[in-house]
Write a protein that holds these residues in place. Structure first.
Motif, PDB file in Angstrom:
ATOM      1  N   THR A   3       0.964  -1.271  -0.101  1.00 58.41           N
ATOM      2  CA  THR A   3      -0.095  -0.161   0.058  1.00 58.41           C
ATOM      3  C   THR A   3       0.728   1.492  -0.025  1.00 58.41           C
ATOM      4  O   THR A   3       1.846   1.210   0.732  1.00 58.41           O
ATOM      5  N   ARG A   4       0.518   2.117  -0.956  1.00 57.85           N
ATOM      6  CA  ARG A   4       1.430   3.458  -0.977  1.00 57.85           C
ATOM      7  C   ARG A   4       1.062   4.256   0.246  1.00 57.85           C
ATOM      8  O   ARG A   4       0.009   4.458   0.770  1.00 57.85           O
ATOM      9  N   ARG A   5       2.396   4.619   0.941  1.00 59.69           N
ATOM     10  CA  ARG A   5       2.046   5.676   2.166  1.00 59.69           C
ATOM     11  C   ARG A   5       3.263   6.341   2.114  1.00 59.69           C
ATOM     12  O   ARG A   5       4.121   6.600   1.022  1.00 59.69           O
ATOM     13  N   THR A   6       3.331   7.201   3.099  1.00 61.25           N
ATOM     14  CA  THR A   6       4.719   8.151   3.390  1.00 61.25           C
ATOM     15  C   THR A   6       5.771   7.335   3.504  1.00 61.25           C
ATOM     16  O   THR A   6       5.779   6.595   4.359  1.00 61.25           O
ATOM     17  N   ARG A   7       6.862   7.544   2.747  1.00 64.75           N
ATOM     18  CA  ARG A   7       8.165   7.061   2.741  1.00 64.75           C
ATOM     19  C   ARG A   7       8.896   7.945   3.188  1.00 64.75           C
ATOM     20  O   ARG A   7       8.833   9.201   3.363  1.00 64.75           O
ATOM     21  N   TRP A   8      10.509   7.076   3.632  1.00 62.40           N
ATOM     22  CA  TRP A   8      11.114   8.148   4.345  1.00 62.40           C
ATOM     23  C   TRP A   8      11.795   9.055   3.421  1.00 62.40           C
ATOM     24  O   TRP A   8      11.982  10.270   3.884  1.00 62.40           O
ATOM     25  N   GLU A   9      11.817   8.982   2.244  1.00 59.68           N
ATOM     26  CA  GLU A   9      12.257   9.858   1.126  1.00 59.68           C
ATOM     27  C   GLU A   9      11.341  11.158   1.010  1.00 59.68           C
ATOM     28  O   GLU A   9      11.687  12.305   0.803  1.00 59.68           O
ATOM     29  N   ASP A  10       9.993  10.454   1.384  1.00 60.08           N
ATOM     30  CA  ASP A  10       8.961  11.639   1.181  1.00 60.08           C
ATOM     31  C   ASP A  10       8.946  12.580   2.326  1.00 60.08           C
ATOM     32  O   ASP A  10       8.918  13.883   2.186  1.00 60.08           O
ATOM     33  N   ALA A  11       9.152  11.828   3.782  1.00 60.48           N
ATOM     34  CA  ALA A  11       9.477  12.943   4.758  1.00 60.48           C
ATOM     35  C   ALA A  11      10.719  13.761   4.834  1.00 60.48           C
ATOM     36  O   ALA A  11      10.380  14.863   5.216  1.00 60.48           O
ATOM     37  N   GLU A  12      11.663  12.975   4.129  1.00 62.22           N
ATOM     38  CA  GLU A  12      12.749  14.056   3.985  1.00 62.22           C
ATOM     39  C   GLU A  12      12.717  15.172   2.941  1.00 62.22           C
ATOM     40  O   GLU A  12      13.001  16.387   3.351  1.00 62.22           O
ATOM     41  N   ALA A  13      11.948  14.899   1.992  1.00 64.98           N
ATOM     42  CA  ALA A  13      11.566  15.983   0.976  1.00 64.98           C
ATOM     43  C   ALA A  13      10.616  16.935   1.525  1.00 64.98           C
ATOM     44  O   ALA A  13      10.995  18.193   1.367  1.00 64.98           O
ATOM     45  N   GLN A  14       9.650  16.688   2.450  1.00 66.18           N
ATOM     46  CA  GLN A  14       8.884  17.547   3.205  1.00 66.18           C
ATOM     47  C   GLN A  14       9.532  18.230   4.171  1.00 66.18           C
ATOM     48  O   GLN A  14       9.179  19.559   4.027  1.00 66.18           O
ATOM     49  N   ALA A  15      10.441  17.794   4.720  1.00 67.11           N
ATOM     50  CA  ALA A  15      11.189  18.581   5.731  1.00 67.11           C
ATOM     51  C   ALA A  15      12.156  19.489   5.183  1.00 67.11           C
ATOM     52  O   ALA A  15      11.977  20.444   5.542  1.00 67.11           O
TER      53      ALA A  15
END
Length: 286
Positions: free
Chosen positions: A186-198
């Motif tokens: 299931t697609r969800r927030t990944r670590w790379e997504d969290a880093e990009a958002q930060a």
């Protein structure tokens, strides 16, 4: 939609050096006047958990309910739940899957080996319930990094937890997603997504991280040659949990720093551990 547990109600099982270990304790009073820890947790989040389970069962029914549930086992689970919580649930797979905040796995005692024969798991922590059907303890934990302590104690763990007495264990994780259901497909927030958002917001990565705890309990049913494994997932923003205790940032920093590279890779944090350690050190004033 998240169903977050308040920081004050989150367990804090962080210890260092970090080791993949059984960490079992009996669900019995620690003193004569003490109340034993409950087999089930039912709290104000129950309606939110039910809503999330309903959504999972509607869209991913075959992923969440796997195998064959036996009426006698379902009846035993419903009776244990009613005895503790006072809440009566119909002894059906659907009613128990929806009514318990816990997920559950039923194991059959077959020729000395306990094997999974029914799983009701709406909130997996990046594992597939279907892949665990029919497996024993050794096979279930084979993919776990640094699993030597778990595997060495496997027979004793199974005997204690599923044939003798109810047991309690906590497992903690850091995750970039606040979702309860985290099926690997299931697609969800990944670590790379969290880093990009930060990076985009100028925030710390810590502000994108959630503290996830699996409260694991067991219910032996020796008369039925069955055992039940319950998993209550709790999630809270990491910063809320850190602010709940003055030494927690130091303790988490020490635990994360002591994790082997294999465990860090198994948890998908190889790329973010250095940044998390730097931010935890700054947070704790190290």
């Amino acid at each position: 939609m998240h169903a977050l547990t308040p920081a004050a109600h989150m367990p804090w099982p962080v210890a260092s050096p970090f080791r993949m270990r059984p960490g079992l304790s009996r669900l019995v009073p620690v003193a004569e006047a003490a109340t034993p820890p409950p087999l089930f947790l039912r709290d104000a989040q129950a309606p939110a958990y039910a809503a999330q389970k309903q959504a999972v069962l509607h869209t991913q029914h075959e992923r969440a309910l796997v195998g064959q549930a036996e009426p006698a086992v379902l009846q035993a689970i419903a009776a244990a739940y009613a005895a503790q919580t006072g809440v009566a649930l119909a002894p059906t797979a659907q009613a128990l899957a929806m009514g318990l905040q816990e997920d559950m796995v039923v194991l059959h005692d077959e020729l000395g080996a306990m094997r999974t024969r029914w799983l009701s798991v709406c909130f997996p922590s990046n594992w597939s319930p279907a892949e665990k059907l029919g497996l024993d303890f050794t096979a279930i934990h084979a993919p776990v990094a640094d699993n030597a302590l778990l595997q060495a104690g496997g027979k004793g763990i199974v005997d204690m937890a599923f044939r003798q007495a109810s047991m309690l264990r906590h497992v903690w994780l850091l995750t970039p997603s606040g979702d309860l259901p985290q099926h690997p497909e299931t697609r969800r927030t990944r670590w790379e997504d969290a880093e990009a958002q930060a990076n985009a917001s100028g925030q710390r990565l810590l502000e994108q991280v959630f503290f996830r705890v699996e409260r694991q309990t067991t219910l032996p049913l020796p008369a039925l040659r069955r055992g039940v494994f319950f998993i209550r997932v709790m999630v809270c923003p990491l910063l809320h949990v850190l602010h709940a205790g003055p030494t927690r940032a130091c303790e988490l920093h020490a635990a994360l720093a002591s994790m082997s590279d294999a465990v860090v890779a198994y948890r998908g944090m190889t790329g973010v551990r250095p940044r998390l350690l730097r931010e935890l050190a700054a947070f704790a004033g190290l």
